[in-house]
Scaffold this motif. Structure first.
Motif, short mmCIF file in Angstrom:
data_model
loop_
_atom_site.label_atom_id
_atom_site.label_comp_id
_atom_site.label_asym_id
_atom_site.label_seq_id
_atom_site.Cartn_x
_atom_site.Cartn_y
_atom_site.Cartn_z
N SER A 118 0.83 -1.21 0.00
CA SER A 118 0.00 0.00 0.00
C SER A 118 0.86 1.25 0.00
O SER A 118 0.50 2.28 -0.59
CB SER A 118 -0.94 0.01 1.21
OG SER A 118 -0.21 0.02 2.42
N ILE A 178 -4.56 -5.30 -2.32
CA ILE A 178 -4.21 -3.89 -2.59
C ILE A 178 -4.71 -3.48 -3.98
O ILE A 178 -5.17 -2.35 -4.17
CB ILE A 178 -2.68 -3.68 -2.47
CG1 ILE A 178 -2.22 -3.92 -1.03
CG2 ILE A 178 -2.30 -2.28 -2.92
CD1 ILE A 178 -2.86 -3.00 -0.01
N SER A 281 -9.85 0.91 3.82
CA SER A 281 -8.66 0.50 3.05
C SER A 281 -8.45 -0.99 3.23
O SER A 281 -9.03 -1.61 4.13
CB SER A 281 -7.41 1.25 3.53
OG SER A 281 -7.02 0.81 4.82
#
Length: 345
Positions: A118, A178, A281
């Motif tokens: 990330s 991701i 996230s």
């Protein structure tokens, strides 16, 4: 801000609850299918594609999914599918040569890989406190999972290639997660601020994963000790045991209820996890799901239907759970303090 925070909290609670149910039901589903774990893996992989695309079609007809969402570039979904298929292949390969307790321990490198990817791919920056919090979560899970392992002998006599392959498997899966987050972020730019529907990402990602798993099927079946020529007979036996029909040489009691219940809960877990990725996230979603590991271990230590023998929880397990909780608090502390600061402004 308040409604967004509350929605994320509710989504996180749903992920934890479903993650616990998913791990416990997976163990229960393998009671009737103990001789056919590879059949269950393939059933979930290919079955989900049909279910996800059916839901995607229904949402498209309802107007929730737009033509622009379906027209998003597919290169990223191909990469997601390839990485997840490679994660399955490398993970299976290593699992055949590693002691059981070592697998979940080595798999905790998933969080570390996510932190690195990330930062590199999404250019996300983390504070020292968040990094320490993430590492504490990883350490807590390792302590909890390793509490029953025979320390010092866990990997004795095991070639270095197999632990390395397990860590590589975690890297493939972390990279895929991701890329899913990036699909939401970049998709919002192409869709003028509106993020893609989760079933667009889920369906195409799962579809390409199933394609690459199909291409790797001779290799994957061989890793499970099943010769490719014997695969049709094995799958037929697995189907009979799953449906609890025919004259199976093993006891398939609990089927099809337990495997079906696992599949439904596993699907709900994957959807809720991707929804949390969309809202926050990939790293936050993984931290949330990881917090369910000690809870799952505790529940699995209790007497359960079809698994009547419980297990004793050690002091190391409790200590690991405390370390994990400290890590989660430490990781989220900067976000809490920033919210307080924004309210004061």
């Amino acid at each position: 801000m308040g409604s967004s925070t509350a929605a994320t909290a509710v989504a996180s609670a749903a992920v934890v609850a479903l993650a616990v149910a998913n791990r416990v039901l997976y163990k229960l589903a393998l009671v009737p299918l103990k001789a056919y774990p590879f059949f269950l893996a393939q059933l979930t992989t290919f079955g989900y594609v049909a279910v996800y695309f059916t839901i995607l079609y229904a949402r498209y007809r309802a107007g929730v999914v737009t033509k622009d969402m379906l027209a998003l570039p597919k290169r990223r979904f191909v990469a997601i599918g390839l990485l997840e298929a490679l994660g399955v292949a490398s993970g299976m390969s290593a699992a055949a040569c590693l002691p059981g307790p070592a697998i979940p321990i080595l798999s905790q490198s998933f969080l570390v890989w996510q932190l690195i990817f990330s930062a590199v791919l999404l250019e996300r920056r983390y504070t020292i406190r968040q990094i320490i919090g993430c590492l504490l979560v990883t350490s807590g899970v390792i302590l909890a999972v390793a509490s029953g392992a025979n320390e010092g002998q866990l990997l004795s006599g095991v070639k270095l290639i197999w632990p390395a392959l397990t860590i590589a498997s975690s890297a493939f899966q972390a990279g895929a997660s991701i890329l899913k987050e990036a699909a939401f972020v970049d998709g919002a730019k192409l869709l003028k601020g509106k993020r893609p529907d989760i079933f667009v990402v889920n369906s195409f990602g799962s579809g390409f994963q199933a394609l690459f798993v199909f291409l790797l099927l001779p290799f994957l079946s061989n890793l499970r000790g099943i010769k490719f020529a014997e695969l049709p007979g094995y799958l037929n036996g697995g189907a009979e045991c799953f449906l609890n029909v025919g004259e199976s040489p093993i006891d398939c009691g609990g089927a099809p209820f337990l495997p079906l219940l696992f599949i439904v809960v596993n699907m709900a877990f994957n959807i809720s996890l991707l929804n949390l990725v969309k809202m926050s996230s990939a790293l936050v979603a993984s931290l949330t799901a990881t917090s369910a590991v000690p809870i799952s271990i505790y529940i699995l230590s209790l007497p359960l239907p079809y698994i009547p023998h419980g297990a004793e929880i050690s002091t190391s397990f409790i200590f690991g759970a405390v370390v994990l909780l400290m890590g989660l608090i430490l990781y989220n502390l900067p976000q809490l303090s920033s919210r307080k600061q924004s309210k004061a402004d």
